[in-house]
Write a protein that holds these residues in place. Structure first.
Motif, PDB file in Angstrom:
ATOM      1  N   PHE A 103       0.832  -1.201   0.000  1.00  0.00           N
ATOM      2  CA  PHE A 103       0.000   0.000   0.000  1.00  0.00           C
ATOM      3  C   PHE A 103       0.874   1.261   0.000  1.00  0.00           C
ATOM      4  CE2 PHE A 103      -3.552  -2.624   1.864  1.00  0.00           C
ATOM      5  CZ  PHE A 103      -4.418  -2.438   0.805  1.00  0.00           C
ATOM      6  N   TYR A 104       1.951   1.240   0.788  1.00  0.00           N
ATOM      7  CA  TYR A 104       2.842   2.395   0.836  1.00  0.00           C
ATOM      8  C   TYR A 104       3.566   2.610  -0.486  1.00  0.00           C
ATOM      9  CZ  TYR A 104       2.214   2.705   5.903  1.00  0.00           C
ATOM     10  OH  TYR A 104       1.684   2.854   7.153  1.00  0.00           O
ATOM     11  N   VAL A 105       3.974   1.539  -1.143  1.00  0.00           N
ATOM     12  CA  VAL A 105       4.669   1.657  -2.431  1.00  0.00           C
ATOM     13  C   VAL A 105       3.727   2.224  -3.489  1.00  0.00           C
ATOM     14  CG1 VAL A 105       5.723   0.324  -4.295  1.00  0.00           C
ATOM     15  CG2 VAL A 105       6.378  -0.124  -1.943  1.00  0.00           C
ATOM     16  N   VAL A 106       2.510   1.701  -3.542  1.00  0.00           N
ATOM     17  CA  VAL A 106       1.530   2.203  -4.506  1.00  0.00           C
ATOM     18  C   VAL A 106       1.209   3.663  -4.212  1.00  0.00           C
ATOM     19  CG1 VAL A 106      -0.863   1.948  -5.283  1.00  0.00           C
ATOM     20  CG2 VAL A 106       0.577  -0.065  -4.990  1.00  0.00           C
ATOM     21  N   SER A 107       1.117   4.006  -2.942  1.00  0.00           N
ATOM     22  CA  SER A 107       0.854   5.388  -2.564  1.00  0.00           C
ATOM     23  C   SER A 107       1.976   6.305  -3.036  1.00  0.00           C
ATOM     24  CB  SER A 107       0.702   5.492  -1.047  1.00  0.00           C
ATOM     25  OG  SER A 107       0.675   6.828  -0.638  1.00  0.00           O
ATOM     26  N   ALA A 108       3.210   5.871  -2.845  1.00  0.00           N
ATOM     27  CA  ALA A 108       4.346   6.684  -3.282  1.00  0.00           C
ATOM     28  C   ALA A 108       4.343   6.864  -4.799  1.00  0.00           C
ATOM     29  CB  ALA A 108       5.650   6.041  -2.820  1.00  0.00           C
ATOM     30  N   LEU A 109       4.010   5.811  -5.526  1.00  0.00           N
ATOM     31  CA  LEU A 109       3.969   5.913  -6.982  1.00  0.00           C
ATOM     32  C   LEU A 109       2.884   6.884  -7.454  1.00  0.00           C
ATOM     33  CD1 LEU A 109       4.565   2.197  -7.988  1.00  0.00           C
ATOM     34  CD2 LEU A 109       6.167   4.104  -8.144  1.00  0.00           C
ATOM     35  N   PHE A 110       1.707   6.808  -6.834  1.00  0.00           N
ATOM     36  CA  PHE A 110       0.642   7.736  -7.192  1.00  0.00           C
ATOM     37  C   PHE A 110       1.025   9.177  -6.863  1.00  0.00           C
ATOM     38  CE2 PHE A 110      -2.686   4.272  -7.242  1.00  0.00           C
ATOM     39  CZ  PHE A 110      -3.083   4.507  -8.544  1.00  0.00           C
ATOM     40  N   LEU A 111       1.674   9.377  -5.713  1.00  0.00           N
ATOM     41  CA  LEU A 111       2.050  10.733  -5.330  1.00  0.00           C
ATOM     42  C   LEU A 111       3.146  11.293  -6.235  1.00  0.00           C
ATOM     43  CD1 LEU A 111       1.922  10.406  -1.442  1.00  0.00           C
ATOM     44  CD2 LEU A 111       0.306  11.576  -2.942  1.00  0.00           C
ATOM     45  N   ILE A 112       4.080  10.443  -6.650  1.00  0.00           N
ATOM     46  CA  ILE A 112       5.113  10.887  -7.593  1.00  0.00           C
ATOM     47  C   ILE A 112       4.480  11.239  -8.939  1.00  0.00           C
ATOM     48  CG2 ILE A 112       7.107  10.089  -8.930  1.00  0.00           C
ATOM     49  CD1 ILE A 112       7.954   8.525  -6.399  1.00  0.00           C
TER      50      ILE A 112
ATOM     51  N   TRP B 159      -4.845  11.514  -9.132  1.00  0.00           N
ATOM     52  CA  TRP B 159      -3.731  10.695  -8.649  1.00  0.00           C
ATOM     53  C   TRP B 159      -3.309  11.096  -7.242  1.00  0.00           C
ATOM     54  CZ3 TRP B 159      -0.513  10.963 -13.749  1.00  0.00           C
ATOM     55  CH2 TRP B 159      -1.057  10.073 -14.662  1.00  0.00           C
ATOM     56  N   LEU B 160      -3.400  12.378  -6.942  1.00  0.00           N
ATOM     57  CA  LEU B 160      -3.082  12.846  -5.596  1.00  0.00           C
ATOM     58  C   LEU B 160      -4.055  12.272  -4.576  1.00  0.00           C
ATOM     59  CD1 LEU B 160      -1.292  14.774  -3.909  1.00  0.00           C
ATOM     60  CD2 LEU B 160      -3.014  16.530  -4.334  1.00  0.00           C
ATOM     61  N   SER B 161      -5.329  12.266  -4.919  1.00  0.00           N
ATOM     62  CA  SER B 161      -6.314  11.709  -3.989  1.00  0.00           C
ATOM     63  C   SER B 161      -6.171  10.192  -3.868  1.00  0.00           C
ATOM     64  CB  SER B 161      -7.730  12.084  -4.414  1.00  0.00           C
ATOM     65  OG  SER B 161      -8.017  11.540  -5.676  1.00  0.00           O
ATOM     66  N   LEU B 162      -5.843   9.522  -4.962  1.00  0.00           N
ATOM     67  CA  LEU B 162      -5.606   8.079  -4.879  1.00  0.00           C
ATOM     68  C   LEU B 162      -4.384   7.766  -4.022  1.00  0.00           C
ATOM     69  CD1 LEU B 162      -6.330   6.827  -8.492  1.00  0.00           C
ATOM     70  CD2 LEU B 162      -7.479   6.099  -6.410  1.00  0.00           C
ATOM     71  N   GLY B 163      -3.327   8.553  -4.173  1.00  0.00           N
ATOM     72  CA  GLY B 163      -2.138   8.356  -3.351  1.00  0.00           C
ATOM     73  C   GLY B 163      -2.423   8.563  -1.885  1.00  0.00           C
ATOM     74  N   SER B 164      -3.213   9.563  -1.582  1.00  0.00           N
ATOM     75  CA  SER B 164      -3.576   9.823  -0.183  1.00  0.00           C
ATOM     76  C   SER B 164      -4.435   8.704   0.394  1.00  0.00           C
ATOM     77  CB  SER B 164      -4.314  11.148  -0.075  1.00  0.00           C
ATOM     78  OG  SER B 164      -3.502  12.185  -0.525  1.00  0.00           O
ATOM     79  N   SER B 165      -5.352   8.191  -0.410  1.00  0.00           N
ATOM     80  CA  SER B 165      -6.211   7.112   0.091  1.00  0.00           C
ATOM     81  C   SER B 165      -5.422   5.824   0.292  1.00  0.00           C
ATOM     82  CB  SER B 165      -7.393   6.891  -0.845  1.00  0.00           C
ATOM     83  OG  SER B 165      -6.945   6.471  -2.108  1.00  0.00           O
ATOM     84  N   PHE B 166      -4.486   5.529  -0.601  1.00  0.00           N
ATOM     85  CA  PHE B 166      -3.656   4.342  -0.394  1.00  0.00           C
ATOM     86  C   PHE B 166      -2.726   4.510   0.800  1.00  0.00           C
ATOM     87  CE2 PHE B 166      -4.941   2.872  -4.586  1.00  0.00           C
ATOM     88  CZ  PHE B 166      -4.954   1.500  -4.393  1.00  0.00           C
ATOM     89  N   LEU B 167      -2.300   5.737   1.079  1.00  0.00           N
ATOM     90  CA  LEU B 167      -1.500   5.987   2.267  1.00  0.00           C
ATOM     91  C   LEU B 167      -2.316   5.697   3.526  1.00  0.00           C
ATOM     92  CD1 LEU B 167       1.269   7.066   3.212  1.00  0.00           C
ATOM     93  CD2 LEU B 167       0.226   9.319   3.295  1.00  0.00           C
ATOM     94  N   GLY B 168      -3.567   6.119   3.526  1.00  0.00           N
ATOM     95  CA  GLY B 168      -4.452   5.819   4.653  1.00  0.00           C
ATOM     96  C   GLY B 168      -4.729   4.334   4.788  1.00  0.00           C
ATOM     97  N   LEU B 169      -4.925   3.646   3.663  1.00  0.00           N
ATOM     98  CA  LEU B 169      -5.138   2.200   3.706  1.00  0.00           C
ATOM     99  C   LEU B 169      -3.919   1.472   4.261  1.00  0.00           C
ATOM    100  CD1 LEU B 169      -6.955   1.508   0.328  1.00  0.00           C
ATOM    101  CD2 LEU B 169      -7.859   1.135   2.619  1.00  0.00           C
ATOM    102  N   GLY B 170      -2.734   1.921   3.871  1.00  0.00           N
ATOM    103  CA  GLY B 170      -1.515   1.307   4.383  1.00  0.00           C
ATOM    104  C   GLY B 170      -1.373   1.489   5.880  1.00  0.00           C
ATOM    105  N   ALA B 171      -1.713   2.669   6.361  1.00  0.00           N
ATOM    106  CA  ALA B 171      -1.610   2.945   7.794  1.00  0.00           C
ATOM    107  C   ALA B 171      -2.599   2.105   8.595  1.00  0.00           C
ATOM    108  CB  ALA B 171      -1.833   4.421   8.060  1.00  0.00           C
ATOM    109  N   THR B 172      -3.838   1.998   8.102  1.00  0.00           N
ATOM    110  CA  THR B 172      -4.819   1.204   8.840  1.00  0.00           C
ATOM    111  C   THR B 172      -4.494  -0.288   8.771  1.00  0.00           C
ATOM    112  OG1 THR B 172      -6.257   1.171   6.902  1.00  0.00           O
ATOM    113  CG2 THR B 172      -6.681   2.863   8.555  1.00  0.00           C
TER     114      THR B 172
END
Length: 62
Positions: free
Chosen positions: A11-20, A38-51
């Motif tokens: 989840f963190y890797v996908v989030s980083a890719l979306f944010l980049i 893509w920014l919103s998708l990156g943020s949501s994957f970051l939240g999914l990774g944290a949870t």
């Protein structure tokens, strides 16, 4: 110890890719709407990774 890859890392890797990708999209200025998506998708994957990480830590303690 569990075998296999940790799902929260994915989840963190996908989030980083979306944010980049969104940073590149925002700096080039071609399509800002796609960069915002893509920014919103990156943020949501970051939240999914944290949870998911929090959930894994709670199940490992028991």
């Amino acid at each position: 110890m569990k075998k296999g890859i940790n799902k929260s890392i994915l989840f963190y890797v996908v989030s980083a890719l979306f944010l980049i990708a969104s940073a590149i999209g925002l700096t080039t200025g071609n399509e800002n709407t796609m960069a915002i998506i893509w920014l919103s998708l990156g943020s949501s994957f970051l939240g999914l990774g944290a949870t998911h990480k929090k959930k894994e830590n709670n199940t490992d303690d028991k």
